[in-house]
Design an enzyme around this catalytic site. Structure first.
Site, PDB file in Angstrom:
ATOM      1  N   SER A   1      64.014  54.755 -67.772  1.00  0.00           N
ATOM      2  CA  SER A   1      62.602  54.894 -68.110  1.00  0.00           C
ATOM      3  C   SER A   1      61.847  55.279 -66.843  1.00  0.00           C
ATOM      4  O   SER A   1      62.395  55.245 -65.734  1.00  0.00           O
ATOM      5  CB  SER A   1      62.052  53.578 -68.667  1.00  0.00           C
ATOM      6  OG  SER A   1      62.031  52.584 -67.641  1.00  0.00           O
TER       7      SER A   1
ATOM      8  N   ASP B   1      66.966  47.453 -74.714  1.00  0.00           N
ATOM      9  CA  ASP B   1      66.404  47.151 -73.396  1.00  0.00           C
ATOM     10  C   ASP B   1      66.042  45.671 -73.281  1.00  0.00           C
ATOM     11  O   ASP B   1      66.589  44.948 -72.448  1.00  0.00           O
ATOM     12  CB  ASP B   1      65.172  48.025 -73.145  1.00  0.00           C
ATOM     13  CG  ASP B   1      64.649  47.897 -71.716  1.00  0.00           C
ATOM     14  OD1 ASP B   1      65.381  47.368 -70.845  1.00  0.00           O
ATOM     15  OD2 ASP B   1      63.519  48.341 -71.452  1.00  0.00           O
ATOM     16  N   THR B   2      65.146  45.211 -74.128  1.00  0.00           N
ATOM     17  CA  THR B   2      64.646  43.841 -74.021  1.00  0.00           C
ATOM     18  C   THR B   2      65.775  42.816 -74.060  1.00  0.00           C
ATOM     19  O   THR B   2      65.808  41.872 -73.255  1.00  0.00           O
ATOM     20  CB  THR B   2      63.639  43.553 -75.155  1.00  0.00           C
ATOM     21  OG1 THR B   2      62.614  44.555 -75.127  1.00  0.00           O
ATOM     22  CG2 THR B   2      63.015  42.188 -74.993  1.00  0.00           C
TER      23      THR B   2
ATOM     24  N   ASP C   1      58.052  61.545 -75.568  1.00  0.00           N
ATOM     25  CA  ASP C   1      57.355  60.677 -76.518  1.00  0.00           C
ATOM     26  C   ASP C   1      55.864  61.011 -76.471  1.00  0.00           C
ATOM     27  O   ASP C   1      55.099  60.430 -75.703  1.00  0.00           O
ATOM     28  CB  ASP C   1      57.590  59.201 -76.171  1.00  0.00           C
ATOM     29  CG  ASP C   1      56.874  58.276 -77.143  1.00  0.00           C
ATOM     30  OD1 ASP C   1      56.230  58.785 -78.087  1.00  0.00           O
ATOM     31  OD2 ASP C   1      56.945  57.043 -76.962  1.00  0.00           O
TER      32      ASP C   1
ATOM     33  N   ASN D   1      68.000  52.478 -79.067  1.00  0.00           N
ATOM     34  CA  ASN D   1      67.610  51.988 -77.748  1.00  0.00           C
ATOM     35  C   ASN D   1      67.783  50.480 -77.645  1.00  0.00           C
ATOM     36  O   ASN D   1      67.445  49.743 -78.580  1.00  0.00           O
ATOM     37  CB  ASN D   1      66.158  52.337 -77.455  1.00  0.00           C
ATOM     38  CG  ASN D   1      65.946  53.812 -77.190  1.00  0.00           C
ATOM     39  OD1 ASN D   1      66.879  54.607 -77.263  1.00  0.00           O
ATOM     40  ND2 ASN D   1      64.723  54.193 -76.871  1.00  0.00           N
TER      41      ASN D   1
ATOM     42  N   GLU E   1      59.676  62.007 -80.413  1.00  0.00           N
ATOM     43  CA  GLU E   1      59.200  60.940 -81.304  1.00  0.00           C
ATOM     44  C   GLU E   1      57.972  61.404 -82.065  1.00  0.00           C
ATOM     45  O   GLU E   1      57.055  61.993 -81.485  1.00  0.00           O
ATOM     46  CB  GLU E   1      58.864  59.685 -80.487  1.00  0.00           C
ATOM     47  CG  GLU E   1      58.391  58.514 -81.358  1.00  0.00           C
ATOM     48  CD  GLU E   1      58.441  57.182 -80.637  1.00  0.00           C
ATOM     49  OE1 GLU E   1      57.887  56.207 -81.181  1.00  0.00           O
ATOM     50  OE2 GLU E   1      59.038  57.102 -79.544  1.00  0.00           O
TER      51      GLU E   1
ATOM     52  N   SER F   1      64.981  45.406 -81.183  1.00  0.00           N
ATOM     53  CA  SER F   1      65.020  43.950 -81.001  1.00  0.00           C
ATOM     54  C   SER F   1      64.375  43.258 -82.195  1.00  0.00           C
ATOM     55  O   SER F   1      63.296  43.636 -82.633  1.00  0.00           O
ATOM     56  CB  SER F   1      64.274  43.556 -79.719  1.00  0.00           C
ATOM     57  OG  SER F   1      64.906  44.101 -78.590  1.00  0.00           O
TER      58      SER F   1
ATOM     59  N   HIS G   1      58.439  47.744 -80.102  1.00  0.00           N
ATOM     60  CA  HIS G   1      59.081  47.416 -78.828  1.00  0.00           C
ATOM     61  C   HIS G   1      58.897  45.934 -78.512  1.00  0.00           C
ATOM     62  O   HIS G   1      57.894  45.328 -78.887  1.00  0.00           O
ATOM     63  CB  HIS G   1      58.459  48.235 -77.685  1.00  0.00           C
ATOM     64  CG  HIS G   1      58.827  49.677 -77.715  1.00  0.00           C
ATOM     65  ND1 HIS G   1      57.905  50.694 -77.610  1.00  0.00           N
ATOM     66  CD2 HIS G   1      60.038  50.292 -77.837  1.00  0.00           C
ATOM     67  CE1 HIS G   1      58.523  51.860 -77.657  1.00  0.00           C
ATOM     68  NE2 HIS G   1      59.812  51.642 -77.803  1.00  0.00           N
ATOM     69  N   GLY G   2      59.849  45.383 -77.794  1.00  0.00           N
ATOM     70  CA  GLY G   2      59.757  43.972 -77.423  1.00  0.00           C
ATOM     71  C   GLY G   2      60.709  43.143 -78.252  1.00  0.00           C
ATOM     72  O   GLY G   2      61.536  43.658 -79.005  1.00  0.00           O
TER      73      GLY G   2
ATOM     74  N   HIS H   1      64.203  53.300 -82.318  1.00  0.00           N
ATOM     75  CA  HIS H   1      63.600  52.578 -81.199  1.00  0.00           C
ATOM     76  C   HIS H   1      63.161  51.200 -81.669  1.00  0.00           C
ATOM     77  O   HIS H   1      63.028  50.946 -82.862  1.00  0.00           O
ATOM     78  CB  HIS H   1      62.388  53.339 -80.660  1.00  0.00           C
ATOM     79  CG  HIS H   1      62.733  54.666 -80.074  1.00  0.00           C
ATOM     80  ND1 HIS H   1      61.790  55.626 -79.778  1.00  0.00           N
ATOM     81  CD2 HIS H   1      63.927  55.214 -79.713  1.00  0.00           C
ATOM     82  CE1 HIS H   1      62.371  56.687 -79.270  1.00  0.00           C
ATOM     83  NE2 HIS H   1      63.674  56.463 -79.231  1.00  0.00           N
ATOM     84  N   GLY H   2      62.881  50.316 -80.708  1.00  0.00           N
ATOM     85  CA  GLY H   2      62.366  48.998 -81.061  1.00  0.00           C
ATOM     86  C   GLY H   2      63.311  48.199 -81.930  1.00  0.00           C
ATOM     87  O   GLY H   2      62.913  47.624 -82.948  1.00  0.00           O
TER      88      GLY H   2
ATOM     89  N   GLU I   1      55.564  49.294 -74.044  1.00  0.00           N
ATOM     90  CA  GLU I   1      56.695  49.629 -73.173  1.00  0.00           C
ATOM     91  C   GLU I   1      56.239  50.600 -72.102  1.00  0.00           C
ATOM     92  O   GLU I   1      55.563  51.591 -72.396  1.00  0.00           O
ATOM     93  CB  GLU I   1      57.851  50.248 -73.971  1.00  0.00           C
ATOM     94  CG  GLU I   1      59.051  50.562 -73.077  1.00  0.00           C
ATOM     95  CD  GLU I   1      60.267  51.041 -73.859  1.00  0.00           C
ATOM     96  OE1 GLU I   1      61.296  50.362 -73.795  1.00  0.00           O
ATOM     97  OE2 GLU I   1      60.171  52.075 -74.508  1.00  0.00           O
TER      98      GLU I   1
ATOM     99  N   ASP J   1      64.331  58.051 -70.859  1.00  0.00           N
ATOM    100  CA  ASP J   1      63.643  57.390 -71.968  1.00  0.00           C
ATOM    101  C   ASP J   1      62.208  57.899 -72.101  1.00  0.00           C
ATOM    102  O   ASP J   1      61.793  58.832 -71.416  1.00  0.00           O
ATOM    103  CB  ASP J   1      63.694  55.874 -71.740  1.00  0.00           C
ATOM    104  CG  ASP J   1      63.479  55.066 -73.013  1.00  0.00           C
ATOM    105  OD1 ASP J   1      63.453  55.666 -74.104  1.00  0.00           O
ATOM    106  OD2 ASP J   1      63.341  53.835 -72.911  1.00  0.00           O
ATOM    107  N   HIS J   2      61.434  57.218 -72.935  1.00  0.00           N
ATOM    108  CA  HIS J   2      60.073  57.613 -73.308  1.00  0.00           C
ATOM    109  C   HIS J   2      59.284  58.295 -72.186  1.00  0.00           C
ATOM    110  O   HIS J   2      59.087  57.734 -71.115  1.00  0.00           O
ATOM    111  CB  HIS J   2      59.271  56.381 -73.739  1.00  0.00           C
ATOM    112  CG  HIS J   2      59.789  55.743 -74.983  1.00  0.00           C
ATOM    113  ND1 HIS J   2      59.267  55.984 -76.227  1.00  0.00           N
ATOM    114  CD2 HIS J   2      60.799  54.863 -75.174  1.00  0.00           C
ATOM    115  CE1 HIS J   2      59.920  55.286 -77.140  1.00  0.00           C
ATOM    116  NE2 HIS J   2      60.868  54.601 -76.524  1.00  0.00           N
TER     117      HIS J   2
END
Length: 416
Positions: free
Chosen positions: A80, A305-306, A160, A303, A190, A284, A242-243, A281-282, A198, A125-126
Site C-alpha cells: 500500500s 491485511d487487518t 482505486d 485482500n 474498483e 475481515s 475495511h477493518g 476487498h474488506g 484504509e 494496493d489501493h
C-alpha cells in the site's frame, strides 16, 4: 522472459496431493504477463482465489512467501502507499519515498521468491486520485525495468478511484491501462465504494447504497477496458468494509457478484459463465460461506491485511508474555542476577515469533480461499538459483550506437 525455468528442483519437494486440482503450469518466483493471466484463469476455472497480503517489510514479505511454500499455494504480495512509505523509512520525507519503498520491497521479493518455490504476483494496493504520483513513480520503475529486462518490475497495480464519479474513474483507468498494456501488466480497478478506513481514505460514513455496485457499472468498466486488453480485474463492492468486525456485523451480499457475471455473459453472448475477473476487498469479518460464494462467482483475489497485522503482533505479544522476566534488562533473570538475556531480546528471536504467527494466519486465508494445495512447492536445489537472477535483454549493437549518438546530439543541441 522466464528465467525461473533454468532452476533445478529437488524431487523431494515435488509433492502430489490426492485432493489437488491439476497445478497451473507457471514458473516459481515473481510472475508477470501471460503467466499472470494463466494463473488467474486457472483460479477462476478451478474454484479458488489467491490471497493478496499487504506487506510492510522484508520480514512480513518473507512470512507470506514461507506460508505459500508451507501450504503449497500461489500468493500475491502487495504494497500500500503507507506500507511502502514504511519500507522506505518513516523519516524519509522525499516526495518519491512511497514509490521508492514499493520498488525496494519489489526488488526484495524478486530476489527471494524463487527460493520459496512458489509463484508470486507482485502487486500494489489501493491508489486513490490523490496518490497518483505514487502510481506514476511505480510505473516509471516498471518501464525502466521492462526496457532492461523485458518484463515489468511489478506484475500488477491497482487504481482505486471509486470516490470519483464513474465516468472520471473509468477514464483515468483507461489512460493508465493503455500505458500498462504494452508491458503486459495487470490492472485492478474498483467501482463502488468499500466502507471503513484504509491508508487515509475514510468511507466510514458513506451512503450505504454506494457499498453495492450494479451490474451496469461493472459492464461499463468492461466495455471501456476490454478494447485495450484482457488483463484487468474489477473490485465490485457488495457491502465490503475495511477493518475488522465480528462475522455477521457486516452485511455482505456476495450473491450480487454472480449477477455481474450473468449480465456480462448476456451482453457478450458468450458461453463462459464467468467472463469477468473479480476481486474482493474488506474480507475481515466475512463468514466462510460468504467467501465461498464470492469465489464461486468468479472472485480470483482477496485482500488480507487487518487479520495478518494482528497475527504478526500476536506472535510477539505471546513471546513477551511467556518470557517477560528475561526481557527487563540485558543482564539478570530468574536464573541469576548476572545471567544474560541476549537470546531473548535479539530481534531475530522475537521477530521470528511474529513471523511464525503470521505464517499460520496466512495459511488460514489460503484454506478459506481454497488455494491451499493447488501448487506443489518446488524448492530449488541448493545453489541452483543465480544470486543475481536478472538478465538484461539482448541489444542490437548498431541500434544502441544510433540511439547513443542521437542522445548525444540532443544533449548538445537541446533538442530531444
Amino acid at each position: 522472459f522466464i528465467i525461473n525455468k533454468i532452476y533445478s528442483f529437488s524431487d523431494s519437494h515435488q509433492l502430489q496431493y490426492s485432493n489437488m486440482v491439476t497445478p497451473c503450469d507457471v514458473p516459481v518466483g515473481v510472475i508477470t504477463g501471460d503467466n499472470v493471466v494463466k494463473l488467474l484463469t486457472h483460479a477462476k476455472e478451478n474454484g479458488y482465489a489467491i490471497p493478496a497480503f499487504n506487506c510492510t517489510s522484508s520480514s512480513t514479505a518473507n512470512a507470506v512467501m514461507e506460508a505459500a511454500s508451507k501450504f503449497n499455494s500461489p500468493v500475491m504480495i502487495q504494497a500500500s502507499n503507507g506500507g511502502a512509505q514504511f519500507v522506505a523509512g518513516k523519516s524519509i520525507k522525499d516526495k518519491n519515498a512511497c514509490a521508492a519503498g514499493a520498488v525496494a520491497l519489489a526488488l526484495h521479493v524478486r530476489a527471494m521468491a524463487p527460493y520459496y518455490g512458489i509463484p508470486v504476483i507482485l502487486h500494489s494496493d489501493h491508489c486513490a486520485k490523490k496518490l497518483l504520483p505514487w502510481f506514476d513513480g511505480m510505473l516509471e520503475a516498471d518501464e525502466a525495468y521492462f526496457a532492461q529486462y523485458g518484463e515489468p518490475l511489478f506484475s500488477s497495480h491497482m487504481l482505486d478511484l471509486s470516490e470519483e464519479p464513474d465516468e472520471e474513474n473509468i477514464a483515468i483507468c483507461v489512460q493508465y491501462f493503455k500505458r500498462m498494456a504494452p508491458m503486459k501488466m495487470w490492472l485492478e480497478m474498483e467501482i463502488g465504494i468499500t466502507g471503513g478506513e484504509e491508508d487515509g481514505v475514510n468511507n466510514e460514513d458513506v451512503d450505504p447504497e454506494k457499498l453495492y455496485t450494479s451490474p451496469e457499472q461493472v459492464w461499463n468498466v468492461y466495455e471501456a477496458l476490454a478494447p485495450i486488453g484482457s488483463m484487468f480485474s474489477i473490485a465490485a463492492a457488495f457491502g465490503n468494509v475495511h477493518g475488522v468486525y465480528k462475522p455477521g456485523n457486516v452485511k455482505l451480499s456476495p450473491e450480487r457478484l454472480l449477477k455481474h457475471q450473468e449480465y456480462a455473459k448476456e451482453k457478450l453472448g458468450t458461453d463462459s459463465p464467468k467472463p469477468i475477473f473479480l476481486v474482493m476487498h474488506g474480507g475481515s469479518g466475512s463468514t466462510d460461506e460468504e467467501i465461498k460464494t464470492a469465489v464461486e462467482a468468479g472472485v480470483v483475489k482477496m485482500n488480507v491485511d487487518t487479520d495478518t497485522q494482528w497475527a504478526y503482533w500476536d506472535g510477539l505479544r505471546k513471546f513477551e508474555a511467556e518470557n517477560r522476566d528475561y526481557l527487563q534488562g540485558q543482564i539478570g533473570n530468574p536464573k541469576g542476577p548476572d545471567a544474560p538475556n541476549k537470546k531473548f531480546y535479539d530481534p531475530r528471536v522475537w521477530i521470528r515469533k511474529a513471523e511464525e504467527s503470521m505464517i499460520e494466519r496466512c495459511g488460514n486465508s489460503m484454506e478459506k480461499l481454497m488455494c491451499k494445495d493447488t501448487f506443489p512447492t518446488k524448492k530449488p536445489e541448493s545453489g541452483s538459483v543465480p544470486l543475481w537472477n536478472f538478465h538484461p535483454k539482448a541489444h542490437n549493437p548498431l541500434q544502441d550506437i544510433q540511439k547513443g549518438v542521437q542522445t548525444m546530439i540532443g544533449n548538445l543541441t537541446g533538442k530531444h
